[in-house]
Motif scaffolding. Structure first.
Motif, mmCIF file in Angstrom:
data_model
loop_
_atom_site.group_PDB
_atom_site.id
_atom_site.type_symbol
_atom_site.label_atom_id
_atom_site.label_comp_id
_atom_site.label_asym_id
_atom_site.label_seq_id
_atom_site.Cartn_x
_atom_site.Cartn_y
_atom_site.Cartn_z
ATOM 1 N N LYS A 32 0.836 -1.207 0.000
ATOM 2 C CA LYS A 32 0.000 0.000 0.000
ATOM 3 C C LYS A 32 0.867 1.251 0.000
ATOM 4 O O LYS A 32 2.021 1.234 0.438
ATOM 5 C CB LYS A 32 -0.935 0.002 1.214
ATOM 6 N N ALA A 33 0.263 2.347 -0.479
ATOM 7 C CA ALA A 33 0.966 3.637 -0.519
ATOM 8 C C ALA A 33 -0.036 4.752 -0.748
ATOM 9 O O ALA A 33 -1.213 4.502 -1.057
ATOM 10 C CB ALA A 33 2.000 3.641 -1.637
ATOM 11 N N LEU A 34 0.446 5.975 -0.593
ATOM 12 C CA LEU A 34 -0.361 7.124 -1.005
ATOM 13 C C LEU A 34 -0.477 7.095 -2.522
ATOM 14 O O LEU A 34 0.494 6.818 -3.233
ATOM 15 C CB LEU A 34 0.295 8.433 -0.556
ATOM 16 N N CYS A 35 -1.656 7.362 -3.026
ATOM 17 C CA CYS A 35 -1.893 7.252 -4.462
ATOM 18 C C CYS A 35 -1.103 8.316 -5.232
ATOM 19 O O CYS A 35 -1.170 9.503 -4.910
ATOM 20 C CB CYS A 35 -3.384 7.399 -4.765
ATOM 21 N N PRO A 36 -0.358 7.910 -6.262
ATOM 22 C CA PRO A 36 0.385 8.885 -7.064
ATOM 23 C C PRO A 36 -0.494 9.641 -8.072
ATOM 24 O O PRO A 36 -0.020 10.556 -8.730
ATOM 25 C CB PRO A 36 1.417 8.011 -7.793
ATOM 26 N N PHE A 37 -1.774 9.240 -8.171
ATOM 27 C CA PHE A 37 -2.660 9.872 -9.154
ATOM 28 C C PHE A 37 -3.548 10.958 -8.561
ATOM 29 O O PHE A 37 -4.137 11.742 -9.293
ATOM 30 C CB PHE A 37 -3.545 8.811 -9.816
ATOM 31 N N SER A 46 -3.329 0.346 -3.639
ATOM 32 C CA SER A 46 -2.851 -1.020 -3.374
ATOM 33 C C SER A 46 -2.265 -1.650 -4.625
ATOM 34 O O SER A 46 -2.728 -1.400 -5.741
ATOM 35 C CB SER A 46 -4.007 -1.893 -2.868
ATOM 36 N N VAL A 47 -1.228 -2.491 -4.408
ATOM 37 C CA VAL A 47 -0.581 -3.211 -5.502
ATOM 38 C C VAL A 47 -0.523 -4.688 -5.153
ATOM 39 O O VAL A 47 -0.163 -5.065 -4.027
ATOM 40 C CB VAL A 47 0.842 -2.686 -5.765
ATOM 41 N N SER A 48 -0.899 -5.524 -6.112
ATOM 42 C CA SER A 48 -0.800 -6.974 -5.943
ATOM 43 C C SER A 48 0.299 -7.498 -6.863
ATOM 44 O O SER A 48 0.107 -7.579 -8.088
ATOM 45 C CB SER A 48 -2.126 -7.657 -6.292
ATOM 46 N N PRO A 49 1.492 -7.841 -6.307
ATOM 47 C CA PRO A 49 2.572 -8.344 -7.159
ATOM 48 C C PRO A 49 2.235 -9.699 -7.781
ATOM 49 O O PRO A 49 2.743 -10.025 -8.854
ATOM 50 C CB PRO A 49 3.758 -8.453 -6.196
ATOM 51 N N HIS A 50 1.361 -10.461 -7.142
ATOM 52 C CA HIS A 50 1.005 -11.787 -7.668
ATOM 53 C C HIS A 50 0.099 -11.647 -8.896
ATOM 54 O O HIS A 50 0.274 -12.354 -9.892
ATOM 55 C CB HIS A 50 0.307 -12.616 -6.578
ATOM 56 N N ILE A 53 -1.122 -6.205 -10.774
ATOM 57 C CA ILE A 53 -2.044 -5.084 -10.996
ATOM 58 C C ILE A 53 -1.989 -4.114 -9.816
ATOM 59 O O ILE A 53 -1.472 -4.438 -8.741
ATOM 60 C CB ILE A 53 -3.495 -5.560 -11.186
ATOM 61 N N PHE A 54 -2.549 -2.924 -10.038
ATOM 62 C CA PHE A 54 -2.695 -1.935 -8.963
ATOM 63 C C PHE A 54 -4.140 -1.454 -8.954
ATOM 64 O O PHE A 54 -4.867 -1.563 -9.956
ATOM 65 C CB PHE A 54 -1.747 -0.744 -9.186
ATOM 66 N N TYR A 55 -4.577 -0.908 -7.815
ATOM 67 C CA TYR A 55 -5.922 -0.345 -7.716
ATOM 68 C C TYR A 55 -5.940 0.712 -6.622
ATOM 69 O O TYR A 55 -5.355 0.524 -5.541
ATOM 70 C CB TYR A 55 -6.958 -1.412 -7.393
ATOM 71 N N CYS A 56 -6.599 1.838 -6.891
ATOM 72 C CA CYS A 56 -6.764 2.883 -5.882
ATOM 73 C C CYS A 56 -8.225 2.934 -5.464
ATOM 74 O O CYS A 56 -9.115 3.128 -6.303
ATOM 75 C CB CYS A 56 -6.324 4.246 -6.422
ATOM 76 N N PHE A 57 -8.468 2.769 -4.162
ATOM 77 C CA PHE A 57 -9.832 2.805 -3.636
ATOM 78 C C PHE A 57 -10.359 4.243 -3.554
ATOM 79 O O PHE A 57 -11.549 4.450 -3.338
ATOM 80 C CB PHE A 57 -9.878 2.162 -2.250
ATOM 81 N N GLY A 58 -9.454 5.225 -3.748
ATOM 82 C CA GLY A 58 -9.877 6.622 -3.698
ATOM 83 C C GLY A 58 -10.345 7.150 -5.041
ATOM 84 O O GLY A 58 -11.455 7.641 -5.170
ATOM 85 N N CYS A 59 -9.477 7.016 -6.066
ATOM 86 C CA CYS A 59 -9.800 7.577 -7.389
ATOM 87 C C CYS A 59 -10.163 6.497 -8.406
ATOM 88 O O CYS A 59 -10.464 6.815 -9.562
ATOM 89 C CB CYS A 59 -8.640 8.419 -7.911
ATOM 90 N N GLN A 60 -10.104 5.230 -7.992
ATOM 91 C CA GLN A 60 -10.489 4.082 -8.831
ATOM 92 C C GLN A 60 -9.583 3.850 -10.043
ATOM 93 O O GLN A 60 -9.953 3.149 -10.974
ATOM 94 C CB GLN A 60 -11.950 4.191 -9.318
ATOM 95 N N GLU A 61 -8.380 4.428 -10.037
ATOM 96 C CA GLU A 61 -7.420 4.106 -11.092
ATOM 97 C C GLU A 61 -6.955 2.664 -10.912
ATOM 98 O O GLU A 61 -6.682 2.223 -9.795
ATOM 99 C CB GLU A 61 -6.210 5.048 -11.045
ATOM 100 N N THR A 62 -6.844 1.927 -12.012
ATOM 101 C CA THR A 62 -6.428 0.529 -11.933
ATOM 102 C C THR A 62 -5.750 0.105 -13.227
ATOM 103 O O THR A 62 -5.858 0.798 -14.257
ATOM 104 C CB THR A 62 -7.635 -0.377 -11.652
#
Length: 583
Positions: A32-37, A46-50, A53-62
């Motif tokens: 997890k991290a602060l969203c760069p977008f 959030s990022v799933s290395p497995h 993919i990545f997904y932001c629960f704030g701005c919904q970028e994925t």
């Protein structure tokens, strides 16, 4: 397998995204991290290395790693793939046929990189140029990091460069197209010859241009020479060193902006790795937008001279649309980061004195505010309100208004009232150059002041003065003057502001409102007399010729009344000229 899937299988998504935001592992599967977008205070990215993919629960970028680079760098998917291949040295096998042209396609960036490598090799072999660099405490590691080079002088050097790039699949034509070489009389030449070379890269690390600096004492050419602008090299958009500094900026969330690449390199060598530089231009909104992707706080290191201060004041007009803290560090006059670091080895004491750009603007605008004329006060206040009105945060607006009221010693309720009426026409520095003003020759300042006095009080003018002015005033001043006098002569009353609105166009009205501030004296009549005296001295020959011509026309038309009026004008002109020692 296509190229995109090949890249995703070759690269860990965590490695890529970690260069843009500070990822922390949470549990066994996610980071997890602060969203760069988008701006946020609580991590929702959030990022799933497995799953890669990545997904932001704030701005919904994925998306995946290609999508991430595509969005964060605002480039196409294919450009993102190319960037990843070059950035992480991915070897794409020939079996990946689809989009394989992406890897092999020749680009201007590749050509510029070849030239940079060639210049770097020449520097390491040229004792004089290398000694110059080393005497300035530039280490071998820094030379390598920034690919600093040297462009030798002469036909032999040009031929060597041409041979080098041809062996790498490019041609002389492409060197000419990218303005690295030019065609002279019978031979090729380069404006970069005999200069220390600083390759300039875009935010993706692609070499797109060069900065060249003279280094020999007897060289009379301009100190710096930058590549000509192209579709991919825009000085107002590119920040020198951003490709290197980006990682450090992302980690510290801070950045330093200096005014040239030599200062940037000096900062880097002294541990300020999060430093970028503009390319001989003032910092622009486009520059700041790039930094806003990675930094929360940006320090601007500017020379303390007037040009540096004015550059900051101009930037204040637009920087508030960015969600970042912009701080100003003014250096002592005739000092720059490189010279300070050479003596003091640090600039930490100057960093501690940095103030946010709006506070700087307030203090610069409010300095000796009470001693300014009313005109300058109005311009300063309206410039200030023009900036505040663009801020979206109501709380920030109120804080800034309170600070402005304190510094300028204006009651807060009066300032707020003026701010509430901010949609009404105001005089700001950005409005001062109207379309009408652009039509007026700067040498016609005398005419402008005469018009200003008449706008203040048209009763100061006599019929004889009106005749002389109509004979020599230039457009568009003459047109405005004619409208005012026609209204005044018919109304037989003083000219009021609301009546100006009825007789002038909107542009003419704005212009007259502006020039009213040119006359600060209360003795309008004496001011007009003095200005008319200057006007007569300047144009007396053409005025006399004009009156004689008009007299002849009136005589031919048998217009006795006009002849008498013109004779009165002529006699008054002669009297005034004798009085002022002109005849």
């Amino acid at each position: 397998m296509d190229l995109f899937n090949f890249i995703k299988n070759q690269l860990d998504i965590i490695t890529v995204i970690s260069e843009y935001t500070n990822l922390k592992k949470t549990g066994s599967q996610y980071w997890k991290a602060l969203c760069p977008f988008h701006h946020e205070k609580t991590p929702s990215f959030s990022v799933s290395p497995h799953k890669k993919i990545f997904y932001c629960f704030g701005c919904q970028e994925t998306g995946d790693v290609i999508n991430f680079i595509e969005k964060i760098e605002n480039i196409s998917a294919y450009e993102a793939a190319q960037h990843i291949i070059q950035r992480y040295n991915i070897d794409v096998p020939d079996t990946i046929e689809k989009n394989s042209s992406l890897k092999k396609e020749k680009t201007p960036f590749q050509l510029c990189q070849l030239v940079a490598q060639w210049c770097n090799n020449k520097l390491l072999k040229n004792k004089v140029a290398l000694t110059y660099i080393q005497d300035r405490k530039v280490s071998s590691n820094t030379i390598s990091q920034f690919t600093i080079g040297f462009f030798p002088v002469g036909t032999k050097a040009i031929q060597d460069l041409v041979s080098y790039i041809m062996n790498n699949g490019f041609s002389t034509k492409e060197l000419l197209q990218e303005h690295i070489l030019f065609q002279g009389k019978g031979a090729l030449y380069s404006p970069f010859e005999n200069r220390i070379m600083f390759p300039i890269k875009d935010h993706l690390g692609q070499t797109c241009g060069f900065g060249g600096r003279i280094f020999k004492p007897n060289d009379q050419r301009p100190k710096y020479y930058n590549s000509k602008e192209t579709t991919f090299f825009k000085k107002g958009k590119i920040l020198f060193g951003l490709d290197i500094a980006k990682h450090y900026i992302q980690k510290s969330k801070t950045a330093f902006i200096v005014e040239g690449y030599t200062d940037c390199i000096a900062m880097y060598q002294h541990g300020y790795h999060n430093t970028v530089a503009t390319l001989g231009t003032a910092c622009t909104l486009d520059h700041l937008k790039q930094l806003a992707k990675h930094a929360q706080t940006v320090y601007m290191l500017y020379d303390g001279d007037n040009a540096g201060k004015q550059a900051i004041l101009r930037l204040t007009q637009s920087c508030w649309q960015l969600d970042m803290d912009l701080k100003v560090i003014l250096l002592p006059p005739n000092q720059d980061p490189a010279s300070i670091l050479e003596k003091e080895k640090t600039i930490d004491t100057y960093i501690a004195t940095g103030s946010d750009i709006f506070t700087y603007f307030l203090h610069a605008t409010g300095k000796n505010f009470q001693k300014h004329s009313i005109r300058d006060k109005m311009i300063a206040i309206n410039d200030l309100l023009h900036i505040i009105k663009n801020i979206q945060d109501d709380l920030k607006q109120n804080i800034l208004l309170m600070k402005a009221a304190e510094i300028m010693q204006i009651p807060l309720d009066i300032l707020k009232k003026q701010y509430t009426n901010r949609d009404k026409p105001v005089i700001t520095n950005t409005q001062k150059t109207s379309s009408i003003q652009k039509q007026i020759d700067p040498d016609n300042e005398l005419e402008v002041q005469i018009l200003a006095t008449i706008c203040h009080d048209p009763t100061v003018i006599t019929k004889q003065d009106e005749t002389l002015l109509l004979a020599k005033l230039s457009e568009p001043i003459k047109n405005i003057f004619t409208k005012i006098m026609q209204h005044h002569n018919s109304a037989s009353s003083s000219l009021e502001a609301q009546k100006l609105e009825n007789i002038l166009t909107q542009q003419e009205l704005q212009y007259t409102q502006q020039i009213l501030f040119k006359i600060e004296t209360t003795n309008i009549k004496q001011t007009f007399v003095n200005l008319m005296s200057q006007f007569q001295k300047k144009h007396w020959k053409s005025l006399v010729s004009h009156i004689k011509m008009k007299l002849m026309q009136a005589k031919q038309a048998n217009n006795r009344q006009e002849m008498l009026e013109l004779l009165e004008v002529f006699e008054k002109l002669k009297k005034d000229l004798y009085k002022n020692g002109r005849l």
